[in-house]
Design a protein around this motif. Sequence first.
Motif, mmCIF file in Angstrom:
data_model
loop_
_atom_site.group_PDB
_atom_site.id
_atom_site.type_symbol
_atom_site.label_atom_id
_atom_site.label_comp_id
_atom_site.label_asym_id
_atom_site.label_seq_id
_atom_site.Cartn_x
_atom_site.Cartn_y
_atom_site.Cartn_z
ATOM 1 N N TYR A 48 -54.511 -61.798 59.748
ATOM 2 C CA TYR A 48 -53.519 -62.434 58.887
ATOM 3 C C TYR A 48 -52.148 -62.376 59.562
ATOM 4 C CZ TYR A 48 -56.935 -62.618 55.093
ATOM 5 O OH TYR A 48 -58.041 -62.903 54.336
ATOM 6 N N TYR B 64 -57.019 -59.362 50.167
ATOM 7 C CA TYR B 64 -57.304 -60.749 49.821
ATOM 8 C C TYR B 64 -58.219 -60.754 48.603
ATOM 9 C CZ TYR B 64 -61.829 -59.923 52.068
ATOM 10 O OH TYR B 64 -63.057 -59.405 52.408
ATOM 11 N N ILE C 39 -47.273 -63.407 51.499
ATOM 12 C CA ILE C 39 -48.633 -63.922 51.616
ATOM 13 C C ILE C 39 -48.715 -64.688 52.930
ATOM 14 C CG2 ILE C 39 -49.088 -64.035 49.136
ATOM 15 C CD1 ILE C 39 -48.689 -67.089 49.344
ATOM 16 N N SER C 40 -49.897 -64.700 53.512
ATOM 17 C CA SER C 40 -50.087 -65.409 54.784
ATOM 18 C C SER C 40 -51.501 -65.952 54.852
ATOM 19 C CB SER C 40 -49.824 -64.466 55.969
ATOM 20 O OG SER C 40 -50.792 -63.440 56.005
ATOM 21 N N GLY C 41 -51.699 -66.863 55.786
ATOM 22 C CA GLY C 41 -53.027 -67.391 56.024
ATOM 23 C C GLY C 41 -53.803 -66.527 57.001
ATOM 24 N N SER D 290 -55.029 -72.178 54.283
ATOM 25 C CA SER D 290 -55.151 -71.291 53.134
ATOM 26 C C SER D 290 -54.487 -71.925 51.924
ATOM 27 C CB SER D 290 -54.479 -69.945 53.454
ATOM 28 O OG SER D 290 -54.337 -69.173 52.286
ATOM 29 N N SER E 135 -53.786 -71.463 47.759
ATOM 30 C CA SER E 135 -53.841 -70.468 46.688
ATOM 31 C C SER E 135 -52.735 -70.720 45.674
ATOM 32 C CB SER E 135 -53.705 -69.058 47.262
ATOM 33 O OG SER E 135 -52.482 -68.930 47.964
ATOM 34 N N ASN F 126 -57.303 -67.779 44.703
ATOM 35 C CA ASN F 126 -57.714 -68.627 45.822
ATOM 36 C C ASN F 126 -58.197 -69.980 45.322
ATOM 37 O OD1 ASN F 126 -57.464 -66.799 48.103
ATOM 38 N ND2 ASN F 126 -59.117 -65.647 47.147
ATOM 39 N N THR G 296 -56.153 -66.389 51.993
ATOM 40 C CA THR G 296 -54.779 -65.942 51.737
ATOM 41 C C THR G 296 -54.719 -64.423 51.616
ATOM 42 O OG1 THR G 296 -54.285 -67.989 50.555
ATOM 43 C CG2 THR G 296 -52.775 -66.155 50.215
#
Length: 204
Positions: A62, A69, A109-111, A117, A119, A162, A169
Amino acid sequence: MNFRLVAVAIAASLPGAVMADTILLDIPDGDGTDVVWASGGGAKSPFFDISSQNLNFYESGYGTLGVVYAWDNAAVDEDHPYGTNATGILDLITIDPSSRMISAVEFNISGYLTNESNSIVRVYADDELVFEDDFSLAGADEIALISSDFGAASSVRIELDNTSPWAWTGLDNILVTSMTVPAPGALALLGVAGIVGKRRRRTA
């Protein structure tokens, strides 16, 4: 690396609250949904309890290291051999709201890797929705910073929902800001001091 900032602010609902402190939640190594939450470098938070549902730990891949997640490992069966997509929930409950409350939260938050991603992130303060937004992140190179300031609350819930086919995510770097609530006697003294100050200004 791309950064996105999303913020929402609501006027403080507790006038006179003072002494704000910020605590960074630790996300330690975990196994599936067995995530042991802590704060302040591994110590239990002195003013709120932490619990979660359908949040799983993952070390790398990530935008930041060591994230959680949303996924339901308990739903593993013949039709879903790896579990199912889910809404991850993080609950923060103040132990003594008469002395200290939560005033704001901030988190990333990150992919994941190069996967897109998608969400929905929601934040509730005392069961009232104070933040909601859709996110589409292009893998680990994109990180969104979410900041929600709601004044004062005895409970806060963060939901990571999600909407991708897979749970791409990740949630990390959760900052919790608290407010010390003055004792009733202290508030009364502040009120008297204000009245006396007004009278002095009028007679000056």
